[in-house]
Design an enzyme around this catalytic site. Structure first.
Site, short mmCIF file in Angstrom:
data_model
loop_
_atom_site.label_atom_id
_atom_site.label_comp_id
_atom_site.label_asym_id
_atom_site.label_seq_id
_atom_site.Cartn_x
_atom_site.Cartn_y
_atom_site.Cartn_z
N ASP A 1 0.84 -1.19 0.00
CA ASP A 1 0.00 0.00 0.00
C ASP A 1 0.88 1.24 0.00
O ASP A 1 1.96 1.24 -0.60
CB ASP A 1 -0.93 -0.03 1.22
CG ASP A 1 -2.28 0.62 0.96
OD1 ASP A 1 -2.31 1.85 0.84
OD2 ASP A 1 -3.29 -0.10 0.87
N HIS B 1 -3.52 6.09 3.51
CA HIS B 1 -4.35 4.97 3.07
C HIS B 1 -3.89 3.65 3.67
O HIS B 1 -4.69 2.86 4.20
CB HIS B 1 -4.31 4.92 1.54
CG HIS B 1 -5.23 3.91 0.92
ND1 HIS B 1 -4.86 2.60 0.75
CD2 HIS B 1 -6.48 4.02 0.39
CE1 HIS B 1 -5.86 1.94 0.15
NE2 HIS B 1 -6.85 2.79 -0.09
N SER C 1 -11.10 -0.84 -0.74
CA SER C 1 -9.82 -0.80 -0.04
C SER C 1 -9.99 -1.12 1.44
O SER C 1 -9.08 -1.63 2.09
CB SER C 1 -9.17 0.58 -0.18
OG SER C 1 -8.62 0.76 -1.45
#
Length: 754
Positions: free
Chosen positions: A179, A274, A472
């Site tokens: 990620d 994220h 996600s």
């Protein structure tokens, strides 16, 4: 076969006071300091030829024991029968004459600790058992104390709290997160970060054939990114691998991303926030009184950052950097890191002609082949992957979501609406054929950890926590669920855990027209993988000369067959049969006092029906079980066979050693040769449990002659090391007649048998 974790509080019932709770959670034992609950053997005067205990006699017995141990008597409870078969070998001879035992609440001498007082009491040859005066606090479920937990709907939706009753994760399990990085010193993540030892780091680099290089000792992972050039001849230059941490993170500036200064780049942690959000879903430290709880309260997160900076799009990920990140994961795995799952919450649309058989494809396969479960987000384009409507996606598919291998899982996103779960079609990709999307998990309004300052995206908040949405967020629910399942048994393969997740999914939600299996159900997955072995009704084969009717048990599949006895909310329907709700079972087995319950095997509700059955007729029903359903090496004294009632009470079947004891409410166990069982249970052998139930008697829930209905459970007690002659107190022997004062919470596995 189905099973469900359950934390059981079992109780030796208090005189004039009964504790009743719907469900419980494990706590550190707490007790009234300097006090003990003691069962004492003493002389019993003969009254009409029967040994009895008067209050005066009990008080004298208790006072003598207290004096010998330097304590005093607080109060007395009702006496209990001493059953020779339940006694330890050391006291069997003295119990042979029968008699009643004094149960007393004692206080230690001033200044003596509970532990010292109990130890002193146990040395007294007349003390059968001595235990602290434990205190229990009831809880509704196994939930963390993290302050933001009430805002986390995802773990509850997938039934994580039910599985947390079994365990909450382990530091042995490693999950790699491909990620944007992770803020590794986030207060809710720092204790769950993976750290490369020097030995592991050196071995990983040395055995990679020169592919992996860098000083990773002490770091948490690696960052693979490229410097982006612009113009007509745009190109990228890959940076060497950047170790992530361990120095404290910095807020960083955009210029730091491409600074080329290794020390600065290694301290950015997460370029967007994220990856930190994803990591928190998987493994934010649980029950630490801080922020949120991950699906694993303990786990190890290994961040692999593959994000680069693009002046036009702010962030981008190049396939070459993803492949470098995968190589890093594989090298760490080969060097000894216990990487069980990888999360990939990223993707793009591309032509299958380009992707299938590509290096990217083969690297995903390599992770799958390395026994790593690869959990991949389906994408946020609200497209049916089978037939995308957007003309830009015609002839294309999202990748890596559509790389399909033995150990890959593609995940769509659920939302919570009106108390139920639905696919969030406002953004999630899905698959009407079920070919491309395997399972759905919570993805909308998911609260988790994040950056505290902005760098390259909006996944930040000064508090360090943020709610956001997307597949996600759904994928790490599956990766976290997998990690939790691995924590219970590291010998499980990735394929086995994948099968558990898929077979345990809720097929009533997000399946038809959306995915292959439906919605993630973590408890269902646990049941599929750790639920023991089936129970098989068989014809009773016991030698009887009396009027005992042998009946083959039926396992009703339709709740309507039992509605006169049970309400629908009291039964759980499965493929194997109907089971009583676990909260009911938990309340019922709380009546088994004196020993800790290790395992509870719950039979499906069974029914006996035969034209020859009449009111009061004694019937025999039999069930074949594997030896693994009993504690390996244990004896029948290590189990209790119980009939569970829908009101949360129970009746305990008593052992029948021979034909003359085959009466209502008794049971026996036969070995493979059909003989009455004696000795120790062998896990590889089969055993037959025979129950004796009178039609319309107290062990029959059905109020009609001609039909018997019975839910049965077998409780297996924890193994104790043999103590001194004071011994312990067996629930099977003492039963519910012991009106003493011990209450404590213990973890037990509750299994549905079927």
């Amino acid at each position: 076969m189905k099973s469900k974790n359950f934390f059981v509080v079992f109780v030796v019932v208090l005189a004039l006071a009964v504790l009743s709770c719907g469900a419980w959670a494990v706590q550190e034992p707490e007790y009234a300091e300097g006090e003990a609950i003691v069962v004492i053997r003493g002389a019993s005067p003969l009254i009409c030829g029967v040994r009895s205990l008067t209050e005066e006699n009990m008080r004298s017995t208790a006072a003598s024991a207290a004096t010998r141990s330097g304590g005093s008597v607080i109060q007395l409870f009702s006496p209990v029968e001493e059953t020779p078969s339940a006694a330890t070998e050391a006291r069997s001879a003295r119990a042979a004459a029968g008699g009643r035992l004094t149960v007393a609440h004692l206080r230690a001498a001033e200044g003596e600790s509970t532990e010292e007082f109990v130890a002193r009491l146990k040395k007294d040859p007349d003390v059968v058992s001595a235990m602290p005066n434990y205190i229990v606090r009831c809880q509704a479920a196994k939930i963390p104390n993290d302050p933001l937990w009430p805002r986390q709907w995802g773990p509850a939706a997938i039934k994580a709290p039910e599985v947390w009753r079994h365990g909450t994760g382990t530091a042995e399990t490693v999950v790699a997160v491909i990620d944007s990085g992770v803020i590794y010193d986030h207060p809710d993540l720092k204790d769950n970060m993976f750290v490369f030892s020097k030995e592991l780091a050196d071995k990983m680099c040395a055995e990679s054939g020169g592919i992996i290089s860098g000083d990773f000792a002490g770091s948490h992972g690696a960052w693979y990114h490229s410097k982006i050039h612009y113009g007509y001849d745009s190109k990228s230059d890959p940076y060497q691998a950047v170790p992530i941490g361990p120095a404290p993170t910095i807020d960083g500036k955009i210029s730091d991303i491409d600074s080329g200064v290794l020390e600065t780049m290694s301290r950015i942690g997460d370029v967007t926030g994220h990856g930190t959000h994803v990591a928190g879903i998987i493994g934010a430290v649980g029950n630490n009184g801080t922020g949120v709880s991950g699906l694993n309260w303990k786990v190890r997160i290994l961040p692999v950052n593959v994000f680069s900076y693009n002046i036009m799009y702010r962030t981008q990920v190049e396939t070459s950097d993803i492949i470098r990140g995968i190589d890093f994961i594989l090298a760490a795995k080969r060097a000894g890191a216990n990487i069980r799952a990888v999360n990939m919450s990223l993707g793009m649309w591309a032509s299958p002609l380009e992707m299938e058989g590509s290096a990217y494809d083969l690297k995903i396969k390599e992770m799958s082949d390395a026994d790593i479960l690869v959990c991949i987000a389906a994408g946020n384009d609200r497209e049916d992957i089978d037939a995308p409507k957007n003309v830009s996606f015609k002839g294309m598919r999202p990748y890596p979501a559509c790389f399909k291998y033995d150990n890959t899982l593609t995940v769509g996103a659920l939302k919570e609406e009106n108390g139920g779960l639905l696919p969030d079609t406002s953004y999630t990709n899905y698959s009407t054929s079920g070919k491309w999307v395997d399972i759905f998990a919570p993805g909308t309004g998911v609260l988790s950890t994040c950056r505290t300052t902005e760098l390259l995206s909006e996944v930040f908040d000064a508090s360090g926590y943020l709610s956001t949405f997307g597949t996600s967020m759904a994928a790490p629910h599956v990766a976290g669920a997998a990690a939790l399942l691995f924590s219970f048994d590291q010998s499980k393969s990735a394929g086995e855990v994948k099968k558990m997740l898929l077979d345990g999914a809720d097929g009533k939600t997000a399946k038809e027209g959306y995915s292959a299996y439906g919605a993630l159900d973590l408890n269902g997955a646990w049941e599929k993988g750790f639920g023991g072995t089936p129970v098989t009704p068989v014809s009773p084969d016991v030698d009887t000369s009396g009027d005992i009717l042998s009946v083959l048990a039926e396992l009703p599949a339709d709740i309507s067959q039992l509605t006169e006895i049970f309400s629908e909310d009291q039964l759980v329907g499965t493929e194997e049969g109907l089971y009583l709700d676990f909260d009911i079972v938990g309340r019922a087995v709380s009546g088994l006092g004196g020993r800790e319950i290790e395992d509870i095997s719950l039979f499906p509700v069974f029914r006996l029906s035969d034209g020859a059955m009449t009111d009061g007729r004694l019937c025999a029903a039999a069930f074949e079980l594997d030896g693994t359903d009993f504690r390996e090496g244990g004896s029948r004294e290590d189990i209790a066979v119980c009939k569970i009632k829908p009101d949360g009470t129970m009746l305990e079947y008593q052992w029948a050693a021979g034909e003359n004891e085959y009466v209502n409410g008794r049971y026996t166990i036969l070995d493979e040769a059909g003989n009455i069982f004696h000795g120790r249970f062998d896990g590889v052998k089969k055993y037959t449990v025979v129950l004796f139930i009178a039609d319309n008697g107290d062990f029959d829930l059905d109020n009609r002659a001609g039909v018997i209905v019975d839910p049965t459970a077998i409780a297996t007690f924890k193994k104790y090391e043999k103590e001194n002659s004071g011994g312990g107190c067996s629930a099977a022997g003492v039963g519910v007649s012991l009106l003493a004062a011990l209450i404590f919470a213990i973890p037990a596995v509750l299994r549905r048998k079927g």
